[in-house]
Structure formats: structure tokens, C-alpha cells
Motif scaffolding. Sequence first.
Motif: not given
Length: 207
Positions: A21-37
Motif C-alpha cells: 500500500k505504500t511502496r512499489f519496486t519493479a525491475k526489467c524482467a530481462s536477466e542482468g538488465c539494470p533498469w529498475f524503478i
Amino acid sequence: MGLRDTAIALHFEIQTVMSDKTRFTAKCASEGCPWFIHAAKLPGVPTFTIRTIHNEHTCGGIAHLDHQQASVQWVANSVEQHLWENPQCKPKEILKEIHRVHGITLSYKQAWRGKERIMATLRGSFEEEFCLLPQCCEQIRQINPGSLASVHVNVVDNSFQRLFISFQASICGFLNVCHPLIGLDRTVVPSSFDGDGALFPIAFWCC
């Protein structure tokens, strides 16, 4: 929803790391890719703000045509305006439109379910429509006295079984001007013949 649209538009898939309810974290589904939010909820309002984002991909995006973020709800939102303008649009046409606009290929089932979700908002669900039948029959009997109108349901699961409607004018017409003969012939409109030999509808029924 905005993050999902971005992922589909840029042809990469996201994987949720944490969501509450207070936090959300996601990353790129491709292994090793540095993208995240990472985003957090602002106090006192139903709004999230981005706290951290690594906005570069090293994976080059997805190579397959399908997309795991293209949910049924996303399909429904994508074709909502198109279905408002063309309710007879087939799921195959929806698949072609989504592929043309977004460059992804979905299953027939996803397109069909997406259309059904939108059509339910346009016309109401079948369940809602059937629930109105008893009220409809009651109004027919009140507004047109002498008419017969009834709906029958399964006593076990309350599912629809059959509907019968015969308007007062049809009943009087059959009794006074028709031959004493009723034709069924696998039709949903039982009929007779009037004095001129023309078909005269007596009732309507479905099951």
C-alpha cells in the motif's frame, strides 16, 4: 497503468519486486538488465511518487511478440473507444489493431475476454440482463392487463430456464378471429392462422 503502457510501448517487460500500500519496486524482467524503478506513496493522498529510477536498458528489449504486461484489462482499455464506435468488431480484428498500434501479438482468448469486459460496460452483463426478466414480466402484466408473462428458473442454482410472453391482444385475436389451431414447428413464436389465412403470432417464448 502508466508504467505498464510505457513497458509495452518500449517493448520491455517488467517484474514486480515489491508492492504494497505504500511502496512499489519493479525491475526489467530481462536477466542482468539494470533498469529498475522505486516509488512511494505520498502522505495523505492516493498518489505515488518516483523516488529512484535507473532509466537505461542493456537488454535491447524483448524479442518475442507477446507481452506479459498486456493483461485483459489493458486489452479492454486499448480497444474501448474502437468498440464504442464498432460494437460488432471481432476478436480477430482486435488482435490486428493491437498488433498494428503496439507491435505485440496476443492470444485470441485475451482479445475475446477484453472485448467482453468492455461490452459488459456498454450493455451490462448477461447475468444482469437475466436478473431484469422478472421485473420485465411484472411490468408487462401491469401495463397490458390480460397478458401472460412469466420467467422460470432452476430451483437448484437459480439459473434461467425459459421465458413465456403472450400479449392480451394476441390472446383475444386468437380466441376471436383465428382458426382453433396452434403451430409450433420448432419456432420461438407460436402462431395460428387468421380468417384470411395469414400467420397470426400468439406468444413468444425462449428456453
